[in-house]
Design a protein around this motif. Structure first.
Motif, mmCIF file in Angstrom:
data_model
loop_
_atom_site.group_PDB
_atom_site.id
_atom_site.type_symbol
_atom_site.label_atom_id
_atom_site.label_comp_id
_atom_site.label_asym_id
_atom_site.label_seq_id
_atom_site.Cartn_x
_atom_site.Cartn_y
_atom_site.Cartn_z
ATOM 1 N N GLY A 146 12.454 -37.594 6.646
ATOM 2 C CA GLY A 146 11.950 -37.218 7.969
ATOM 3 C C GLY A 146 12.948 -36.408 8.778
ATOM 4 O O GLY A 146 13.144 -36.678 9.964
ATOM 5 N N ASN A 147 13.609 -35.443 8.155
ATOM 6 C CA ASN A 147 14.547 -34.594 8.904
ATOM 7 C C ASN A 147 13.977 -33.172 9.004
ATOM 8 O O ASN A 147 13.126 -32.761 8.212
ATOM 9 C CB ASN A 147 15.926 -34.575 8.222
ATOM 10 N N TRP A 148 14.470 -32.430 9.987
ATOM 11 C CA TRP A 148 13.900 -31.107 10.236
ATOM 12 C C TRP A 148 14.173 -30.119 9.108
ATOM 13 O O TRP A 148 13.369 -29.222 8.841
ATOM 14 C CB TRP A 148 14.378 -30.548 11.571
ATOM 15 N N GLU A 149 15.301 -30.300 8.412
ATOM 16 C CA GLU A 149 15.642 -29.361 7.336
ATOM 17 C C GLU A 149 14.602 -29.410 6.206
ATOM 18 O O GLU A 149 14.088 -28.380 5.762
ATOM 19 C CB GLU A 149 17.023 -29.687 6.749
ATOM 20 N N ALA A 150 14.288 -30.636 5.745
ATOM 21 C CA ALA A 150 13.311 -30.795 4.662
ATOM 22 C C ALA A 150 11.919 -30.379 5.133
ATOM 23 O O ALA A 150 11.186 -29.670 4.409
ATOM 24 C CB ALA A 150 13.291 -32.240 4.176
ATOM 25 N N THR A 151 11.571 -30.816 6.365
ATOM 26 C CA THR A 151 10.235 -30.497 6.889
ATOM 27 C C THR A 151 10.042 -28.985 7.016
ATOM 28 O O THR A 151 9.016 -28.442 6.609
ATOM 29 C CB THR A 151 10.058 -31.158 8.273
ATOM 30 N N GLY A 152 11.045 -28.324 7.587
ATOM 31 C CA GLY A 152 10.955 -26.874 7.761
ATOM 32 C C GLY A 152 10.861 -26.145 6.428
ATOM 33 O O GLY A 152 10.089 -25.193 6.276
ATOM 34 N N GLY B 84 14.468 -25.184 13.991
ATOM 35 C CA GLY B 84 14.864 -26.598 14.031
ATOM 36 C C GLY B 84 13.961 -27.406 14.947
ATOM 37 O O GLY B 84 13.531 -28.521 14.602
ATOM 38 N N GLN B 85 13.644 -26.842 16.117
ATOM 39 C CA GLN B 85 12.822 -27.579 17.084
ATOM 40 C C GLN B 85 11.389 -27.771 16.558
ATOM 41 O O GLN B 85 10.816 -28.856 16.672
ATOM 42 C CB GLN B 85 12.781 -26.826 18.412
ATOM 43 N N ALA B 86 10.834 -26.674 15.989
ATOM 44 C CA ALA B 86 9.461 -26.779 15.471
ATOM 45 C C ALA B 86 9.404 -27.787 14.330
ATOM 46 O O ALA B 86 8.497 -28.629 14.272
ATOM 47 C CB ALA B 86 8.988 -25.402 14.988
ATOM 48 N N ALA B 87 10.379 -27.717 13.442
ATOM 49 C CA ALA B 87 10.384 -28.633 12.297
ATOM 50 C C ALA B 87 10.637 -30.068 12.751
ATOM 51 O O ALA B 87 10.045 -31.013 12.207
ATOM 52 C CB ALA B 87 11.445 -28.196 11.289
ATOM 53 N N SER B 88 11.479 -30.238 13.768
ATOM 54 C CA SER B 88 11.779 -31.590 14.268
ATOM 55 C C SER B 88 10.527 -32.256 14.826
ATOM 56 O O SER B 88 10.373 -33.490 14.749
ATOM 57 C CB SER B 88 12.847 -31.524 15.368
ATOM 58 N N ALA B 89 9.639 -31.425 15.405
ATOM 59 C CA ALA B 89 8.421 -31.995 16.000
ATOM 60 C C ALA B 89 7.526 -32.613 14.931
ATOM 61 O O ALA B 89 6.819 -33.588 15.189
ATOM 62 C CB ALA B 89 7.656 -30.897 16.752
ATOM 63 N N VAL B 90 7.577 -32.059 13.734
ATOM 64 C CA VAL B 90 6.703 -32.552 12.650
ATOM 65 C C VAL B 90 7.423 -33.575 11.770
ATOM 66 O O VAL B 90 6.793 -34.416 11.122
ATOM 67 C CB VAL B 90 6.226 -31.362 11.773
ATOM 68 N N ALA B 91 8.758 -33.528 11.778
ATOM 69 C CA ALA B 91 9.557 -34.329 10.844
ATOM 70 C C ALA B 91 9.214 -35.824 10.824
ATOM 71 O O ALA B 91 9.205 -36.426 9.735
ATOM 72 C CB ALA B 91 11.040 -34.129 11.147
ATOM 73 N N LEU C 189 9.633 -27.310 3.639
ATOM 74 C CA LEU C 189 8.289 -27.520 3.078
ATOM 75 C C LEU C 189 7.284 -26.570 3.724
ATOM 76 O O LEU C 189 6.396 -26.032 3.044
ATOM 77 C CB LEU C 189 7.839 -28.968 3.302
ATOM 78 N N ALA C 190 7.436 -26.371 5.041
ATOM 79 C CA ALA C 190 6.493 -25.481 5.742
ATOM 80 C C ALA C 190 6.607 -24.056 5.204
ATOM 81 O O ALA C 190 5.599 -23.378 4.979
ATOM 82 C CB ALA C 190 6.776 -25.503 7.241
ATOM 83 N N ASP D 118 23.819 -24.941 17.500
ATOM 84 C CA ASP D 118 23.392 -25.880 16.468
ATOM 85 C C ASP D 118 22.011 -25.459 15.955
ATOM 86 O O ASP D 118 21.072 -25.307 16.746
ATOM 87 C CB ASP D 118 23.317 -27.288 17.077
ATOM 88 N N THR D 119 21.888 -25.276 14.633
ATOM 89 C CA THR D 119 20.596 -24.830 14.079
ATOM 90 C C THR D 119 19.482 -25.838 14.367
ATOM 91 O O THR D 119 18.314 -25.484 14.389
ATOM 92 C CB THR D 119 20.691 -24.596 12.560
#
Lengths: 79, 721
Positions: B570-576, B554-561, B578-579, B547-548
């Motif tokens: 507030g999901n990892w896909e959008a957050t990642g 995914g994990q790094a983005a989830s931490a900030v999401a 943006l980064a 699972d991505t």
């Protein structure tokens, strides 16, 4: 007349085109252009072109920046 | 420089650039001329021999200048030649169509005390223009021969040479500089005549009062001159105390006043005073104090309607071609070659999805840059800058800031570098901090895909609204900075020289459009390609991750999401995504393509029919052209060739986005993208121009502002819904 131009620069509330200022001073735009050049040479005004070449290290366009929008304006302001 | 031949009269030609001086010189000398350099200077000089009345005359063509103030090398050469060589006659060649400007130099040459004649050149053009010059009156007022000429037709040249040589006489006094100045000149002049010589004594006295560095330097070489210099300095200080301005300005001011009066007396403009050019008439409207700004925003709205709508069919076509047909071929070829699954995934899910996801928007940029090229090449952009500047002044901002801000619409980096044209650091810094709020071209693909996916039918207005919001936030930020970080100083007026309107040439427009857009393609092949590969790798690490969401990315983005949860995305896909946009804003789209589209279709190779695929591509292009034409025509009020269908430019990514965002969260996402921290290139420019502290401030300020604006947008959108 040069003093009148400098006074206008100091006192007018907003920007003005060369043609309009020439009309206000009752001179031809080419004459006003000469007066402005003289004031620039005296160090009383600055002259900048809207499309100044920029040395940009962010891309490799080497002199021609594809993103620059050329406003083609020549701008005089108090020094 | 040509040496002076004894017993041969020396005649110099002086005048403004483009007054026809060289034409007259060539006509008078024919082949009897040569070109060299002034001794020790790089400025070229032409000299030759003219025949007059059976005798030879040495003719020297001085450099074209507007003045003899000696601020430039050409001016110094012209002045020194007349003073040092003492020609028998100086012929001033004046452009009769622009007499007043040309008379300024003529009056200065008269002050040098040389025998002088005036050639009113281009008289035919002046007459055609409706300009009548009272030659006899001008001759009487100046006290020198005045001869009408048409250099290009050799008219009046014999007469000019004859009158110049036979009738020219020194005319040492023309301008009255006012009581105090004339008294000072009268005090100095006898001393100058005694110490230096009678030639040009009045002129030298004026120059000493002006503080002319060349004249003072020349005088300083002799100790005997010291009292003269002290006297001149004292007199100049007295005059400056009376007038509150320096003598150089006062002298030039009086001289211009004299020339203006002279021109008014001798020039009659027979053409109607209502004679106005097309440029004048258009400017009455587009540069109007009140109407100018709405017209500017109206034109920009039209540009975005055209950009978003006319490009939509091509966006769909490129998406089908790259992400459908091309991806299918690559998959089929690699499957046939039994390529490893990771390579297939890298090429299709990573590179093609990422780079293709961005290249889809090439038509958008092509249309945008075509429209901007029309505005630039027609001369309107200068007016846009003018009316924008009015807005800046209205809000208490420095007027010249418009240049970097307008440049920032293309790319923020040259916008920041363009702040160098501002005089002081405070203005440079303040404007530089505002530039990242200008929507650069890299953000446009993000706007277009979200606007088309969530606001069909209003996509163009949404995109336009984001541009306007960026301007509004820049203005508000400028006001905030001025009230807090930077002390307010008085704004000064500035004068703008606007180019005339021109009809843009199609070839020029297309060249312009392509040169702007090819950088986008180059970027797709470099930065975006690399970023897509990195994002793909991070989505597939650690090795074997199913699972991505569990991948490193995914994990790094989830931490900030969770930070973005109040903004609705507030999901990892959008957050990642943006980064990754910090690398370059287009990378947001390539990352979303890799995240949302990667892995959807690559697992199973579909059977490929090359002929059918090519037919799809060719027919699809034809349909896109037709559809685009219909859309453009339908922009005209009263014409509707597209029915109720709104141009959307659907792509695989836009469909994926609809599954992961709501209209409210999409709106908040767009506002956040508009404002948040600039890309690394822009941060680098901020750091190099203003230092690391201000670059850091910009990142923090913009990100905090983006979060607040995104939050308010989301809440407002929910409330409206």
């Amino acid at each position: 007349m040069l003093r009148q131009i400098l006074r206008t620069f100091r006192e007018a509330p907003g920007p003005i085109s060369l043609d309009l200022l020439a009309a206000q001073l009752d001179v031809e735009p080419a004459v006003l252009d000469g007066m402005l050049a003289e004031l620039v040479a005296m160090g009383r005004l600055t002259r900048t072109e809207g499309h100044e070449p920029v040395a940009c290290s962010a891309c490799n366009s080497q002199g021609f920046c594809p993103y620059v929008i050329n406003t083609e304006t020549v701008c005089y302001a108090l020094a | 420089m040509a040496g002076r031949v004894a017993a041969m009269p020396l005649v110099v030609l002086a005048g403004n650039p483009n007054a026809g001086k060289s034409t007259i010189f060539n006509a008078l000398t024919g082949a009897r001329q040569h070109v060299g350099n002034w001794p020790g200077k790089t400025v070229a000089v032409s000299s030759g021999t003219a025949r007059w009345n059976g005798t030879s005359v040495t003719l020297v063509d001085l450099p074209g200048t507007y003045s003899l103030s000696a601020h430039s090398l050409e001016e110094a050469i012209a002045r020194d030649f007349i003073l040092e060589e003492q020609p028998d006659v100086a012929i001033i060649v004046a452009d009769a169509t622009n007499l007043e400007r040309n008379l300024y130099l003529a009056v200065q040459i008269l002050e040098l005390g040389a025998p002088t004649a005036l050639a009113l050149n281009m008289m035919d053009a002046a007459e055609a223009d409706g300009t009548a010059i009272d030659i006899h009156l001008l001759q009487r007022l100046l006290g020198i021969p005045v001869v009408p000429t048409v250099g290009s037709k050799r008219q009046g040249l014999e007469d000019l040479l004859q009158q110049a040589i036979e009738e020219a006489a020194p005319q040492p006094k023309s301008v009255d500089y006012g009581l105090e100045m004339e008294q000072a000149i009268a005090t100095l002049q006898p001393e100058v005549a005694r110490l230096i010589g009678p030639t040009a004594a009045r002129y030298t006295a004026i120059k000493l009062l002006e503080g002319d560095t060349r004249v003072i330097e020349a005088c300083s070489q002799s100790p005997a001159m010291e009292p003269l210099l002290v006297m001149a300095r004292t007199l100049a200080e007295q005059i400056e105390a009376i007038y509150g301005d320096d003598v150089e300005l006062l002298v030039a001011d009086r001289r211009y006043g004299y020339v203006h009066g002279l021109a008014h007396q001798v020039v009659t403009q027979n053409r109607s005073t209502q004679h106005r050019t097309t440029t004048d008439r258009i400017d009455d409207l587009v540069a109007h104090r009140v109407l100018g700004l709405p017209i500017f925003f109206g034109l920009m709205a039209l540009v975005f309607v055209l950009t978003a709508n006319a490009s939509a069919p091509f966006v769909t076509w490129v998406d089908i071609t790259v992400n459908g047909v091309l991806a299918g071929w690559v998959t089929a070829v690699l499957t046939a070659l039994s390529a490893p699954a990771w390579l297939l995934s890298l090429l299709v899910d990573g590179i093609l999805a990422g780079v293709g996801g961005v290249l889809v928007f090439l038509p958008v940029l092509l249309v945008l840059y075509f429209c901007l090229a029309v505005l630039e090449d027609s001369g309107y952009m200068a007016r846009a800058a003018f009316v924008m500047d009015r807005l800046m002044h209205l809000l208490g901002l420095h007027g010249k800031s418009f240049i970097p801000l307008v440049v920032g619409f293309g790319c923020n980096v040259p916008g920041i570098l363009a702040t160098r044209t501002l005089e002081n650091r405070r203005d440079r810094l303040m404007t530089g901090l505002m530039v990242p709020l200008m929507s650069c071209a890299a953000r446009l693909p993000i706007y277009v895909i979200f606007a088309a996916a969530f606001f069909p039918g209003h996509a163009a207005l949404v995109v336009f609204g984001l541009y306007v919001l960026g301007i509004a936030l820049a203005v508000l930020s400028g006001l905030l900075f001025r009230r807090t970080l930077f002390a307010k100083t008085a704004d000064s007026l500035f004068v703008l020289e606007l180019p005339p309107y021109r009809k843009p040439a199609l070839h020029g427009l297309l060249t312009h459009m392509w040169r702007h857009s090819e950088e986008f393609v180059r970027k797709a092949a470099t930065v975006i390609l690399l970023a897509s590969m990195v994002v793909w790798a991070l989505l597939n690490l650690p090795v074997g991750v199913d699972d991505t969401a569990d991948s490193l990315f995914g994990q790094a983005a989830s931490a900030v999401a969770p930070v973005f949860a109040p903004l609705g995305f507030g999901n990892w896909e959008a957050t990642g995504s943006l980064a990754t946009g910090l690398v370059a804003k287009e990378v947001v789209i390539s990352s979303m393509s890799v995240i949302y589209l990667g892995g959807d279709e690559a697992e199973e190779a579909q059977p490929v029919n090359v002929v059918d695929d090519l037919r799809t591509v060719v027919v699809g292009f034809g349909e896109a052209v037709l559809e685009s034409i219909k859309i453009v025509v339908s922009i005209v009020p009263g014409i509707n060739l597209v029915g109720d269908q709104s141009p959307e430019g659907d792509t695989g990514l836009s469909i994926a986005l609809q599954r992961n965002f709501t209209p409210a969260s999409a709106a908040a996402f767009l506002v956040f993208v508009l404002i948040y921290a600039p890309c690394v290139a822009t941060v680098g420019a901020l750091k190099s121009e203003y230092g690391g502290r201000w670059a850091t401030f910009s990142i923090v300020y913009l990100t905090v502002l983006a979060w607040i604006a995104g939050f308010l947008t989301y809440r407002l959108a929910l409330w409206l819904a």
